[in-house]
Design a protein around this motif. Sequence first.
Motif, PDB file in Angstrom:
ATOM      1  N   ASP A   1       2.792 -13.260 -23.072  1.00 50.35           N
ATOM      2  CA  ASP A   1       3.039 -11.962 -22.431  1.00 50.35           C
ATOM      3  C   ASP A   1       3.889 -11.072 -23.325  1.00 50.35           C
ATOM      4  OD1 ASP A   1       1.586 -12.535 -20.176  1.00 50.35           O
ATOM      5  OD2 ASP A   1       3.313 -13.062 -18.931  1.00 50.35           O
ATOM      6  N   ALA A   2       4.919 -11.660 -23.939  1.00 47.28           N
ATOM      7  CA  ALA A   2       5.807 -10.887 -24.802  1.00 47.28           C
ATOM      8  C   ALA A   2       5.028 -10.265 -25.956  1.00 47.28           C
ATOM      9  CB  ALA A   2       6.926 -11.780 -25.337  1.00 47.28           C
ATOM     10  N   MET A   3       4.158 -11.032 -26.585  1.00 51.58           N
ATOM     11  CA  MET A   3       3.395 -10.538 -27.731  1.00 51.58           C
ATOM     12  C   MET A   3       2.400  -9.456 -27.320  1.00 51.58           C
ATOM     13  SD  MET A   3       2.850 -14.248 -29.559  1.00 51.58           S
ATOM     14  CE  MET A   3       1.763 -13.679 -30.858  1.00 51.58           C
ATOM     15  N   ARG A   4       1.675  -9.706 -26.222  1.00 54.20           N
ATOM     16  CA  ARG A   4       0.703  -8.706 -25.763  1.00 54.20           C
ATOM     17  C   ARG A   4       1.401  -7.409 -25.347  1.00 54.20           C
ATOM     18  NH1 ARG A   4      -1.856 -13.200 -23.233  1.00 54.20           N
ATOM     19  NH2 ARG A   4      -0.791 -12.684 -21.287  1.00 54.20           N
ATOM     20  N   ASN A   5       2.511  -7.542 -24.651  1.00 54.71           N
ATOM     21  CA  ASN A   5       3.188  -6.347 -24.158  1.00 54.71           C
ATOM     22  C   ASN A   5       3.816  -5.526 -25.277  1.00 54.71           C
ATOM     23  OD1 ASN A   5       2.450  -6.894 -21.559  1.00 54.71           O
ATOM     24  ND2 ASN A   5       4.363  -7.912 -21.001  1.00 54.71           N
ATOM     25  N   LEU A   6       4.408  -6.196 -26.272  1.00 53.48           N
ATOM     26  CA  LEU A   6       4.981  -5.440 -27.372  1.00 53.48           C
ATOM     27  C   LEU A   6       3.874  -4.801 -28.210  1.00 53.48           C
ATOM     28  CD1 LEU A   6       8.012  -5.043 -27.877  1.00 53.48           C
ATOM     29  CD2 LEU A   6       7.752  -6.452 -29.907  1.00 53.48           C
ATOM     30  N   GLY A   7       2.753  -5.499 -28.343  1.00 50.84           N
ATOM     31  CA  GLY A   7       1.610  -4.912 -29.043  1.00 50.84           C
ATOM     32  C   GLY A   7       1.096  -3.676 -28.323  1.00 50.84           C
ATOM     33  N   GLU A   8       0.998  -3.764 -27.017  1.00 51.24           N
ATOM     34  CA  GLU A   8       0.559  -2.610 -26.233  1.00 51.24           C
ATOM     35  C   GLU A   8       1.549  -1.458 -26.358  1.00 51.24           C
ATOM     36  OE1 GLU A   8       0.161  -1.451 -21.537  1.00 51.24           O
ATOM     37  OE2 GLU A   8      -0.564  -3.446 -22.130  1.00 51.24           O
ATOM     38  N   MET A   9       2.839  -1.784 -26.372  1.00 51.40           N
ATOM     39  CA  MET A   9       3.862  -0.738 -26.474  1.00 51.40           C
ATOM     40  C   MET A   9       3.752   0.027 -27.789  1.00 51.40           C
ATOM     41  SD  MET A   9       8.040  -1.055 -26.294  1.00 51.40           S
ATOM     42  CE  MET A   9       8.280  -1.518 -28.019  1.00 51.40           C
ATOM     43  N   THR A  10       3.597  -0.679 -28.908  1.00 53.03           N
ATOM     44  CA  THR A  10       3.533  -0.001 -30.200  1.00 53.03           C
ATOM     45  C   THR A  10       2.230   0.782 -30.349  1.00 53.03           C
ATOM     46  OG1 THR A  10       2.785  -2.092 -31.193  1.00 53.03           O
ATOM     47  CG2 THR A  10       5.113  -1.534 -31.424  1.00 53.03           C
ATOM     48  N   GLU A  11       1.135   0.246 -29.842  1.00 53.41           N
ATOM     49  CA  GLU A  11      -0.134   0.956 -29.937  1.00 53.41           C
ATOM     50  C   GLU A  11      -0.127   2.202 -29.055  1.00 53.41           C
ATOM     51  OE1 GLU A  11      -4.745  -0.302 -30.212  1.00 53.41           O
ATOM     52  OE2 GLU A  11      -3.758  -0.907 -28.355  1.00 53.41           O
ATOM     53  N   TYR A  12       0.411   2.082 -27.851  1.00 53.41           N
ATOM     54  CA  TYR A  12       0.491   3.222 -26.941  1.00 53.41           C
ATOM     55  C   TYR A  12       1.335   4.336 -27.573  1.00 53.41           C
ATOM     56  CZ  TYR A  12       1.236   5.814 -22.558  1.00 53.41           C
ATOM     57  OH  TYR A  12       1.284   6.793 -21.585  1.00 53.41           O
ATOM     58  N   THR A  13       2.434   3.957 -28.207  1.00 55.26           N
ATOM     59  CA  THR A  13       3.295   4.937 -28.862  1.00 55.26           C
ATOM     60  C   THR A  13       2.528   5.704 -29.932  1.00 55.26           C
ATOM     61  OG1 THR A  13       5.254   3.578 -28.472  1.00 55.26           O
ATOM     62  CG2 THR A  13       5.419   5.247 -30.203  1.00 55.26           C
ATOM     63  N   MET A  14       1.780   4.993 -30.751  1.00 54.22           N
ATOM     64  CA  MET A  14       1.047   5.629 -31.834  1.00 54.22           C
ATOM     65  C   MET A  14      -0.028   6.579 -31.302  1.00 54.22           C
ATOM     66  SD  MET A  14      -2.011   5.559 -33.755  1.00 54.22           S
ATOM     67  CE  MET A  14      -2.752   3.982 -33.309  1.00 54.22           C
ATOM     68  N   LEU A  15      -0.709   6.213 -30.230  1.00 52.82           N
ATOM     69  CA  LEU A  15      -1.819   7.008 -29.724  1.00 52.82           C
ATOM     70  C   LEU A  15      -1.391   8.122 -28.772  1.00 52.82           C
ATOM     71  CD1 LEU A  15      -4.433   4.159 -29.128  1.00 52.82           C
ATOM     72  CD2 LEU A  15      -4.415   5.846 -30.967  1.00 52.82           C
TER      73      LEU A  15
ATOM     74  N   LEU B   1      -3.760   2.484 -21.798  1.00 56.45           N
ATOM     75  CA  LEU B   1      -4.990   2.558 -22.573  1.00 56.45           C
ATOM     76  C   LEU B   1      -5.979   1.500 -22.115  1.00 56.45           C
ATOM     77  CD1 LEU B   1      -3.279   2.822 -26.076  1.00 56.45           C
ATOM     78  CD2 LEU B   1      -4.222   4.708 -24.744  1.00 56.45           C
ATOM     79  N   VAL B   2      -7.235   1.886 -22.025  1.00 60.81           N
ATOM     80  CA  VAL B   2      -8.299   0.922 -21.723  1.00 60.81           C
ATOM     81  C   VAL B   2      -9.171   0.856 -22.965  1.00 60.81           C
ATOM     82  CG1 VAL B   2     -10.232   0.342 -20.233  1.00 60.81           C
ATOM     83  CG2 VAL B   2      -8.228   1.498 -19.271  1.00 60.81           C
ATOM     84  N   LYS B   3      -8.994  -0.219 -23.750  1.00 59.11           N
ATOM     85  CA  LYS B   3      -9.687  -0.349 -25.022  1.00 59.11           C
ATOM     86  C   LYS B   3     -10.198  -1.779 -25.190  1.00 59.11           C
ATOM     87  CE  LYS B   3      -7.666   1.925 -28.547  1.00 59.11           C
ATOM     88  NZ  LYS B   3      -7.812   0.764 -29.398  1.00 59.11           N
ATOM     89  N   TYR B   4     -11.273  -1.902 -25.944  1.00 58.61           N
ATOM     90  CA  TYR B   4     -11.829  -3.229 -26.198  1.00 58.61           C
ATOM     91  C   TYR B   4     -11.553  -3.690 -27.632  1.00 58.61           C
ATOM     92  CZ  TYR B   4     -14.107  -2.402 -21.775  1.00 58.61           C
ATOM     93  OH  TYR B   4     -14.340  -2.123 -20.449  1.00 58.61           O
ATOM     94  N   ASP B   5     -10.909  -2.840 -28.377  1.00 58.55           N
ATOM     95  CA  ASP B   5     -10.437  -3.237 -29.699  1.00 58.55           C
ATOM     96  C   ASP B   5      -9.027  -2.679 -29.851  1.00 58.55           C
ATOM     97  OD1 ASP B   5     -11.045  -0.577 -29.800  1.00 58.55           O
ATOM     98  OD2 ASP B   5     -12.104  -0.643 -31.713  1.00 58.55           O
ATOM     99  N   THR B   6      -8.342  -3.106 -30.876  1.00 62.61           N
ATOM    100  CA  THR B   6      -6.956  -2.706 -31.044  1.00 62.61           C
ATOM    101  C   THR B   6      -6.743  -2.095 -32.418  1.00 62.61           C
ATOM    102  OG1 THR B   6      -6.326  -4.913 -31.836  1.00 62.61           O
ATOM    103  CG2 THR B   6      -6.088  -4.474 -29.469  1.00 62.61           C
ATOM    104  N   GLU B   7      -5.697  -1.269 -32.498  1.00 62.91           N
ATOM    105  CA  GLU B   7      -5.318  -0.646 -33.766  1.00 62.91           C
ATOM    106  C   GLU B   7      -4.345  -1.557 -34.513  1.00 62.91           C
ATOM    107  OE1 GLU B   7      -6.726   2.195 -34.552  1.00 62.91           O
ATOM    108  OE2 GLU B   7      -7.600   2.650 -32.596  1.00 62.91           O
ATOM    109  N   ALA B   8      -4.083  -1.216 -35.772  1.00 63.06           N
ATOM    110  CA  ALA B   8      -3.120  -1.993 -36.562  1.00 63.06           C
ATOM    111  C   ALA B   8      -1.757  -2.012 -35.887  1.00 63.06           C
ATOM    112  CB  ALA B   8      -3.008  -1.407 -37.966  1.00 63.06           C
ATOM    113  N   GLU B   9      -1.399  -0.880 -35.240  1.00 65.28           N
ATOM    114  CA  GLU B   9      -0.093  -0.793 -34.599  1.00 65.28           C
ATOM    115  C   GLU B   9       0.069  -1.816 -33.483  1.00 65.28           C
ATOM    116  OE1 GLU B   9      -0.564   2.917 -36.831  1.00 65.28           O
ATOM    117  OE2 GLU B   9      -1.876   1.734 -35.548  1.00 65.28           O
ATOM    118  N   TYR B  10      -1.021  -2.218 -32.868  1.00 63.77           N
ATOM    119  CA  TYR B  10      -0.939  -3.271 -31.857  1.00 63.77           C
ATOM    120  C   TYR B  10      -0.447  -4.563 -32.509  1.00 63.77           C
ATOM    121  CZ  TYR B  10      -2.322  -6.619 -28.235  1.00 63.77           C
ATOM    122  OH  TYR B  10      -2.304  -7.625 -27.294  1.00 63.77           O
TER     123      TYR B  10
END
Length: 217
Positions: free
Chosen positions: A13-27, A85-94
């Motif tokens: 959960d920690a890894m997924r949530n921090l990944g989502e946080m950084t990707e959301y910030t970038m987008l 975000l509803v995405k099926y792939d992720t960015e580098a920031e994730y």
Amino acid sequence: MTTPAFSELYLDDAMRNLGEMTEYTMLVTPEIRLEELFRMFTISGYADRFEHGDPAVVSGMSGTELHHRIVDKCYGEYRKWPPALVKYDTEAEYWYGYILAYVQWKLSCSFLDILEKVTFDTLGRLYPALHTVSEERAFIEIEKMMNATGTQATRLQEYRKRLGMSQKELADASGVNVRTLQQYEIRDKDINRASTDKIISLAKVLKCTPEDILELQ
């Protein structure tokens, strides 16, 4: 051997949530640099709770919610944010957030301590080679880099950080190639042998004298 920061039960959960946080910030809030986001993460108090495995933070809220809480608290106002975000792939920031959560868990230290040695510029360079390997393999390579950068910072790096500039920002402003800057900062290249034009250009952007960024012999 360092004891992990918190129970492995919360790690995914920690890894997924921090990944989502950084990707959301970038987008969604690209005006907030990731370095700035993590400073706000610390100031807000949420980083400390995350680093110690508070279930309410690492698992009880999504990365999007965490972003909202951090930014709203630091700016002192409530905003109406776009939905998750509803995405099926992720960015580098994730991957940046995802792997930072793993490194922090393994080392049981603060995110800012990690980012003092491995910047987001560095993570960007590591991403092509490491985002497809296991988290443990990526951690081993990142830890090696952290240990290798444990020597005293170069004067160039010190002046850059005083202004809160990334390597790319300094490269764009000075006209010095970002790869060359990186080599100066890790002493792969001797800045004392750099051309006068480069030294003057860097010093002008860093608001110091040319002599300030040369290395003492």
